[in-house]
Motif scaffolding. Structure first.
Motif, PDB file in Angstrom:
ATOM      1  N   HIS A   1       0.831  -1.215   0.000  1.00 17.19           N
ATOM      2  CA  HIS A   1       0.000   0.000   0.000  1.00 17.19           C
ATOM      3  C   HIS A   1       0.863   1.262   0.000  1.00 17.19           C
ATOM      4  CE1 HIS A   1      -4.017  -1.691   0.152  1.00 17.19           C
ATOM      5  NE2 HIS A   1      -3.565  -2.608   0.992  1.00 17.19           N
ATOM      6  N   ALA A   2       1.962   1.218   0.726  1.00 12.78           N
ATOM      7  CA  ALA A   2       2.826   2.410   0.786  1.00 12.78           C
ATOM      8  C   ALA A   2       3.376   2.732  -0.599  1.00 12.78           C
ATOM      9  CB  ALA A   2       3.963   2.186   1.787  1.00 12.78           C
ATOM     10  N   PHE A   3       3.790   1.698  -1.338  1.00  9.63           N
ATOM     11  CA  PHE A   3       4.305   1.976  -2.682  1.00  9.63           C
ATOM     12  C   PHE A   3       3.183   2.495  -3.598  1.00  9.63           C
ATOM     13  CE2 PHE A   3       5.032   0.643  -7.119  1.00  9.63           C
ATOM     14  CZ  PHE A   3       6.026   1.570  -7.415  1.00  9.63           C
ATOM     15  N   LEU A   4       1.986   1.905  -3.483  1.00  8.65           N
ATOM     16  CA  LEU A   4       0.882   2.348  -4.345  1.00  8.65           C
ATOM     17  C   LEU A   4       0.521   3.807  -4.060  1.00  8.65           C
ATOM     18  CD1 LEU A   4      -1.192  -0.955  -4.247  1.00  8.65           C
ATOM     19  CD2 LEU A   4       0.190  -0.087  -6.162  1.00  8.65           C
ATOM     20  N   LYS A   5       0.655   4.208  -2.812  1.00  4.50           N
ATOM     21  CA  LYS A   5       0.417   5.627  -2.487  1.00  4.50           C
ATOM     22  C   LYS A   5       1.472   6.520  -3.158  1.00  4.50           C
ATOM     23  CE  LYS A   5      -1.670   4.720   2.068  1.00  4.50           C
ATOM     24  NZ  LYS A   5      -3.104   4.673   1.743  1.00  4.50           N
ATOM     25  N   ARG A   6       2.671   6.006  -3.271  1.00  4.82           N
ATOM     26  CA  ARG A   6       3.720   6.762  -3.990  1.00  4.82           C
ATOM     27  C   ARG A   6       3.348   6.921  -5.453  1.00  4.82           C
ATOM     28  NH1 ARG A   6       9.805   5.114  -4.339  1.00  4.82           N
ATOM     29  NH2 ARG A   6       9.925   7.104  -5.433  1.00  4.82           N
ATOM     30  N   MET A   7       2.861   5.831  -6.023  1.00  8.03           N
ATOM     31  CA  MET A   7       2.428   5.853  -7.418  1.00  8.03           C
ATOM     32  C   MET A   7       1.366   6.942  -7.622  1.00  8.03           C
ATOM     33  SD  MET A   7       1.182   2.296  -9.017  1.00  8.03           S
ATOM     34  CE  MET A   7       2.197   1.300  -9.985  1.00  8.03           C
ATOM     35  N   ARG A   8       0.388   6.939  -6.720  1.00  8.96           N
ATOM     36  CA  ARG A   8      -0.710   7.903  -6.835  1.00  8.96           C
ATOM     37  C   ARG A   8      -0.196   9.332  -6.647  1.00  8.96           C
ATOM     38  NH1 ARG A   8      -6.408   8.011  -6.053  1.00  8.96           N
ATOM     39  NH2 ARG A   8      -7.056  10.185  -6.187  1.00  8.96           N
ATOM     40  N   ALA A   9       0.699   9.505  -5.681  1.00  9.14           N
ATOM     41  CA  ALA A   9       1.211  10.852  -5.414  1.00  9.14           C
ATOM     42  C   ALA A   9       1.944  11.371  -6.648  1.00  9.14           C
ATOM     43  CB  ALA A   9       2.132  10.840  -4.196  1.00  9.14           C
ATOM     44  N   MET A  10       2.691  10.487  -7.301  1.00  2.05           N
ATOM     45  CA  MET A  10       3.387  10.892  -8.530  1.00  2.05           C
ATOM     46  C   MET A  10       2.367  11.325  -9.586  1.00  2.05           C
ATOM     47  SD  MET A  10       4.148   9.907 -11.812  1.00  2.05           S
ATOM     48  CE  MET A  10       4.127   8.146 -12.093  1.00  2.05           C
ATOM     49  N   MET A  11       1.288  10.528  -9.717  1.00  6.67           N
ATOM     50  CA  MET A  11       0.254  10.857 -10.710  1.00  6.67           C
ATOM     51  C   MET A  11      -0.394  12.207 -10.394  1.00  6.67           C
ATOM     52  SD  MET A  11      -0.469   8.163 -12.925  1.00  6.67           S
ATOM     53  CE  MET A  11      -2.235   8.058 -13.152  1.00  6.67           C
ATOM     54  N   GLU A  12      -0.745  12.404  -9.133  1.00  7.39           N
ATOM     55  CA  GLU A  12      -1.404  13.666  -8.738  1.00  7.39           C
ATOM     56  C   GLU A  12      -0.507  14.856  -9.069  1.00  7.39           C
ATOM     57  OE1 GLU A  12      -4.430  14.217  -7.461  1.00  7.39           O
ATOM     58  OE2 GLU A  12      -4.966  12.105  -7.244  1.00  7.39           O
ATOM     59  N   ALA A  13       0.787  14.667  -8.813  1.00  7.36           N
ATOM     60  CA  ALA A  13       1.711  15.785  -8.998  1.00  7.36           C
ATOM     61  C   ALA A  13       1.995  16.031 -10.477  1.00  7.36           C
ATOM     62  CB  ALA A  13       3.015  15.515  -8.242  1.00  7.36           C
ATOM     63  N   GLU A  14       2.140  14.954 -11.247  1.00  6.30           N
ATOM     64  CA  GLU A  14       2.639  15.125 -12.614  1.00  6.30           C
ATOM     65  C   GLU A  14       1.573  14.931 -13.701  1.00  6.30           C
ATOM     66  OE1 GLU A  14       6.336  12.875 -13.072  1.00  6.30           O
ATOM     67  OE2 GLU A  14       6.662  13.059 -10.914  1.00  6.30           O
ATOM     68  N   TYR A  15       0.558  14.118 -13.418  1.00  7.71           N
ATOM     69  CA  TYR A  15      -0.459  13.814 -14.455  1.00  7.71           C
ATOM     70  C   TYR A  15      -1.854  13.806 -13.820  1.00  7.71           C
ATOM     71  CZ  TYR A  15       3.895  12.035 -16.391  1.00  7.71           C
ATOM     72  OH  TYR A  15       5.200  11.913 -16.794  1.00  7.71           O
ATOM     73  N   PRO A  16      -2.291  14.946 -13.297  1.00  8.06           N
ATOM     74  CA  PRO A  16      -3.532  14.949 -12.494  1.00  8.06           C
ATOM     75  C   PRO A  16      -4.782  14.548 -13.264  1.00  8.06           C
ATOM     76  CG  PRO A  16      -2.711  17.188 -12.874  1.00  8.06           C
ATOM     77  CD  PRO A  16      -1.658  16.254 -13.372  1.00  8.06           C
ATOM     78  N   HIS A  17      -4.737  14.546 -14.594  1.00  8.65           N
ATOM     79  CA  HIS A  17      -5.927  14.185 -15.377  1.00  8.65           C
ATOM     80  C   HIS A  17      -6.066  12.664 -15.502  1.00  8.65           C
ATOM     81  CE1 HIS A  17      -2.636  13.545 -18.094  1.00  8.65           C
ATOM     82  NE2 HIS A  17      -3.432  12.777 -18.809  1.00  8.65           N
TER      83      HIS A  17
END
Ligand code: NOJ
Length: 533
Positions: free
Chosen positions: A220-236
């Motif tokens: 789960h911790a890694f998946l949250k990293r994945m999401r955080a990257m998406m939110e920051a760089e590819y929010p759409h």
């Protein structure tokens, strides 16, 4: 008024690249073939395509064994074709998702080949061990083929860990370099313009002794990293999880705080609704709504910024891993009478054959798909009621060529030989079942599904609204309201083979345009209504 993110109300189409449309006449579906049929998907009303794995791969697991994350399998075209597909889809207002397969690679991937030789920086890219008894509490998923999650590698002189076929070694997520590498894979495709990923086999990223190695906090911790990257760089863009788990575990892949919808989800925007899917078939076979009602209760609430991806069938077996052994035996008896229809802990059949090709039942199941909470995902070919071929190995029988018309090879390809034969039996064969015939027939299944899609898109509350189940003594009646606070739609489903007499408030039937009630209404066997009240 807040606008909803596009994926919360999208209608998805799962497209099996290899079997959709062959443009270069080699007998294999390809990206240009998809481009050539985008008009069809647009007219159908599809808002987003989910492409099956498009990466170079030896195809031991039909592309879920990736040998290069940054390219396109030559069978399907080139990176340039991929870009063209994105542009052509976007020009029509459609989005494109690809499969991301982070848990494992192919054993032919250069990372694995280097790891076998202990070449840096790849030495610890995979899970190696001298001892094949480690992580003994982890189940075997491909039960019909594998007897252990460990396989011996002669060159390295160690065992490697694999949750699926032995040709699919698991990546080692304890290695920060692996984590970075996978985030870079995502960036590569999102930079090209991709709109998101369906993320494969997410529960298995980490291993820990004394656990079943699924759903671990580290994962789960890694998946949250994945999401955080998406939110920051590819929010759409969107992340959709494939986690075939019990309700509580599935819910955790949304992140946030289970039970607290106001706490924003911080893992997957969407989760495929694996808990619901087998219960839809169970409820129909029992003529009893309770399996659906129970599972929906156990699977809610979800974070307000999240969404379920609901589906009836996909490219895999109808999985029965997460039902009780008694339920599984019973489902096998009802839905897979022949042993060859079974695979691992599931049923390898398509929607129409599962439902005896009964048009009413097929429509009823689609009606549930479109009216229950979530964004629907349609598996290619199910919109025309395609059949399957359970004589083919593995899951190939539900991945046969799309039936476009009644010409050679169903209009899928003009090649002489097809790696996967088209369905050509008297009931589901392409002479009878094909897009062209159904497109021009206003009474066809295809036109019915098209109508469902158009109504569903006109009434986003069917995807995102609140749901209120109506209690009733008759178990076969599954009646519920969907509402967004302003508009209210009464959805009625008769799961049984006897007609039901019910009484309805006044309203308008969204599918027929008829005025209804107030008063008595007859719901025929396997009948349904969507009534705006
Ligand atoms: C789930 C995919 O849907 C299935 O087709 C595949 O075999 C496994 N994950 C392993 O990648």
């Amino acid at each position: 008024m807040t606008t909803l993110p596009w994926w919360q109300t999208a209608v998805f189409y799962q497209l099996y690249l290899r079997s959709f449309a062959d443009n270069n006449d080699d007998g294999i579906g390809d990206l240009q073939g998809v481009i050539a049929h985008l008009d069809y998907l647009q007219e159908l009303g599809i808002s987003a395509i989910w492409l099956s794995p498009h990466y170079p791969s030896p195809r031991v697991d039909d592309g879920y064994d990736v040998s290069d994350y940054l390219n396109v399998h030559p069978d399907y075209g080139s990176l340039d074709d991929f870009r063209q597909l994105l542009d052509a889809a976007h020009a029509r207002g459609m989005r494109v998702l690809a499969d991301l397969i982070p848990n494992h690679t192919s054993d032919q991937h250069p990372w694995f080949q280097a790891s076998r030789r202990r070449q840096e920086p790849y030495t610890d890219f995979y899970v190696w061990s001298d001892d094949n008894q480690r992580y003994g509490d982890a189940r075997i998923i491909f039960l019909d083929t594998e007897t252990s999650n460990w396989a011996w590698d002669e060159l390295r002189g160690q065992y490697y860990w694999h949750r699926f076929y032995r040709q699919q070694p698991d990546l080692n997520y304890d290695n920060p370099l692996v984590q970075e590498a996978m985030l870079d894979v995502m960036r590569f495709w999102l930079d090209l313009g991709l709109d998101g990923f369906r993320v494969d086999a997410v529960p298995y990223l980490f291993e820990r002794e004394g656990t079943n190695c699924e759903n671990l906090p580290e994962t789960h911790a890694f998946l949250k990293r994945m999401r955080a990257m998406m939110e920051a760089e590819y929010p759409h863009a969107v992340l959709m999880s494939e986690a075939n788990q019990p309700p509580m575990e599935t819910l955790r892949y949304f992140g946030g705080k289970p039970g607290h919808p106001d706490v924003p989800g911080d893992e997957f925007h969407m989760c495929l609704h694996f808990p619901l899917m087998p219960r839809l078939f169970m409820a129909l076979a029992r003529a009893d709504r309770s399996p659906i009602v129970e599972i929906l209760q156990r699977c809610s609430p979800i974070p307000k910024n999240a969404q379920w991806a609901t589906f009836l069938r996909n490219h895999d077996e109808l999985t029965l891993e997460m039902v009780t052994p008694e339920e599984r035996d019973w489902m096998w008896q009802v839905y897979a009478p022949e042993p060859r229809m079974r695979l691992n802990l599931g049923i390898r059949r398509r929607l129409a054959p599962l439902l005896d090709n009964d048009r009413q039942k097929i429509e009823l199941m689609f009606s549930l798909l479109f009216t229950l909470p979530g964004a629907p995902v349609i598996y290619y070919g199910d919109e025309i009621g395609m059949g399957d071929n359970s004589w083919l190995p593995d899951r190939n029988g539900v991945r046969t060529p799309m039936q476009w018309d009644d010409t050679l090879n169903a209009g899928f390809s003009v090649a002489r030989d097809l790696p996967t034969p088209v369905i050509d039996d008297p009931v589901y064969g392409y002479h009878r079942v094909n897009v062209r015939a159904q497109w021009s027939d206003p009474n066809s299944l295809l036109q019915r599904i098209r109508q469902f899609i158009h109504v569903a898109r006109a009434y986003p509350l069917l995807a995102t609204g609140d749901m209120e189940v109506i209690q009733h003594d008759e178990p076969a009646l599954f009646a519920f309201y969907r509402t967004d606070g302003t508009t209210k739609v009464l959805c009625l489903h008769n799961l049984g083979e006897s007609a039901l007499q019910i009484s309805t408030p006044a309203g308008a039937d969204l599918l027929t345009g008829e005025r209804i009630g107030p008063g008595p209404l007859q719901l025929p066997a396997f009948g349904f209504r969507w009534i705006k009240v």
